[in-house]
Design an enzyme around this catalytic site. Structure first.
Site, PDB file in Angstrom:
ATOM      1  N   GLU A 115      17.161  10.429 -12.887  1.00 43.35           N
ATOM      2  CA  GLU A 115      16.040  10.536 -11.959  1.00 43.35           C
ATOM      3  C   GLU A 115      16.265   9.711 -10.700  1.00 43.35           C
ATOM      4  OE1 GLU A 115      11.922  10.931 -13.921  1.00 43.35           O
ATOM      5  OE2 GLU A 115      13.009   9.557 -15.241  1.00 43.35           O
ATOM      6  N   TYR A 161       0.441   9.359  13.185  1.00 41.50           N
ATOM      7  CA  TYR A 161       0.635   9.685  11.770  1.00 41.50           C
ATOM      8  C   TYR A 161       1.994  10.327  11.522  1.00 41.50           C
ATOM      9  CZ  TYR A 161      -1.456  14.072  13.527  1.00 41.50           C
ATOM     10  OH  TYR A 161      -1.759  15.191  14.251  1.00 41.50           O
ATOM     11  N   GLU A 167       5.012   2.998  -9.761  1.00 41.86           N
ATOM     12  CA  GLU A 167       4.176   1.897  -9.259  1.00 41.86           C
ATOM     13  C   GLU A 167       4.917   1.074  -8.205  1.00 41.86           C
ATOM     14  OE1 GLU A 167       2.987   2.512 -13.646  1.00 41.86           O
ATOM     15  OE2 GLU A 167       4.787   2.633 -12.398  1.00 41.86           O
ATOM     16  N   LYS A 182       4.685  12.124  -8.898  1.00 45.17           N
ATOM     17  CA  LYS A 182       5.761  13.060  -9.175  1.00 45.17           C
ATOM     18  C   LYS A 182       5.148  14.439  -9.372  1.00 45.17           C
ATOM     19  CE  LYS A 182       8.742   9.789 -11.643  1.00 45.17           C
ATOM     20  NZ  LYS A 182       9.528   9.573 -12.904  1.00 45.17           N
TER      21      LYS A 182
END
Length: 280
Positions: free
Chosen positions: A22, A54, A74, A99
Site C-alpha cells: 500500500e 483553494y 491518521e 481511502k
C-alpha cells in the site's frame, strides 16, 4: 470563526497503509476540507490576494500525498493539516481524508479519519508545532546545545527546548524572533535568539552545537560552516524544497531556492547519513 472556504471531495492518489504494497503502489484517496479564516477583506475587495487560493491548497495536498508515505490514515490527516496551516491566513482546518478502495473483504464506501486542527480550537497551528521530520526522528537526537537556523517564530526551537535542549534560534526577522522570545519566556524554555542575516554573515562558531536544524531555507555556502560547527557526534537535520516542487507548482519561484536530486547528499557527503527521504 464563522467564515470558511470549503473544498469537497478532492480526489488524488497517495501511499498509505500498513502493508508495504500500500505504501509503494498509489491508491485512490479523497479529502473534504473546511478552511476557517477571515473573509471580510476578500468580500469587500473581490480580490484573490485577500483570501486563500483553494487551487494552491489543493496542489499542496496532492504534492504531499505523492511525495510522502504513511502507515496510518491518521498520520496522513495530521500531515495534511500541517501543510494547510503553514501560512498565517488559515486559522483552523477541519478535514476528512479517506481511502476510496480500502483493502477489506467486506464492502464499505470508504474508511478514513476526521480531524480538526488550528489555534481556534486550542491546538497550535503549524507555526507553533514542530516539523514532522524532526518529531519523527527525535530518537536520533543527541542532548546538548541546539541551533535552529532561519528559525522564524520558532516552532522547531520550541519543540527542541521542550525536549531538553538549550536552543539558539537565529533569524533575520526581528518580529519573528521577538514573538519566539515572548513564547519562550511564557513557557520558561531555554531559548536564546539572535538577529542575523546569514547571507551577509555566513559564519557559525566551530564545534559548538550538538544539533543543527534547518527547515525550508537553503544557503549553499553556509553548509561547510554548519558541518564544522558540529561537536563530535553532532547531528544535522535539514529539510527544504526539491526542484520538483518548483517545476510542478512554481514554488518557490526561484530555482536556486530548491535542491536538486541527491544534492543534499552531496553537500553533506563528509557526514554519515542516518536518515534520508527525497520526494518523488
Amino acid at each position: 470563526m464563522a467564515d470558511r472556504l470549503v473544498i469537497e471531495r478532492l480526489e488524488f492518489e497517495g501511499f498509505v497503509g500498513i502493508d508495504e504494497s500500500e505504501r509503494t503502489t498509489p491508491q485512490p484517496l479523497a479529502v473534504d476540507l473546511e478552511l476557517f479564516l477571515d473573509l471580510s477583506q476578500a468580500i469587500s475587495t473581490d480580490n484573490l490576494q485577500n483570501t486563500v487560493d483553494y487551487a494552491t491548497v489543493a496542489k499542496k495536498i496532492v504534492a504531499t500525498a505523492k511525495q510522502e508515505q504513511f502507515c496510518l490514515i491518521e498520520t496522513l490527516a495530521e500531515r495534511l493539516a500541517e501543510v494547510i496551516l503553514e501560512g498565517p491566513t488559515i486559522k483552523e482546518v477541519r478535514l476528512w481524508v479517506r481511502k476510496l478502495r480500502p483493502p477489506l473483504k467486506i464492502s464499505v464506501g470508504s474508511v478514513g479519519a476526521r480531524i480538526a486542527r488550528g489555534c481556534c480550537i486550542g491546538r497550535p497551528s503549524q507555526n507553533e508545532s514542530a516539523a514532522s521530520w524532526l518529531v519523527n526522528h527525535r530518537h536520533l537526537l543527541p542532548r546538548g546545545q541546539a541551533l535552529d537556523l532561519a528559525s522564524g517564530e520558532g516552532r522547531n526551537a520550541l519543540f527542541l527546548a521542550q525536549q531538553g535542549f538549550e536552543v539558539h534560534a537565529w533569524d533575520r526577522n526581528k518580529d519573528s524572533l521577538e514573538a519566539l522570545a515572548a513564547k519562550a519566556a511564557t513557557l520558561h524554555l531555554p531559548i536564546t535568539t539572535r538577529l542575523i542575516d546569514l547571507e551577509q554573515e555566513p559564519s557559525i562558531p566551530v564545534e559548538t552545537f550538538d544539533l543543527i536544524v534547518v527547515f525550508y531555507y537553503i544557503q549553499r555556502n553556509l553548509i561547510p560552516a554548519i558541518i564544522k560547527s558540529l561537536r563530535p557526534g553532532g547531528i544535522v537535520i535539514y529539510e527544504t524544497f526539491l526542484i520538483d516542487n518548483h517545476e510542478r507548482f512554481n514554488h518557490p519561484r526561484r530555482r536556486e531556492f530548491c535542491l536538486g536530486h541527491n544534492e543534499l547528499l552531496l553537500l553533506f557527503s563528509e557526514l554519515r547519513i542516518l536518515a534520508y527521504r527525497e520526494g518523488q
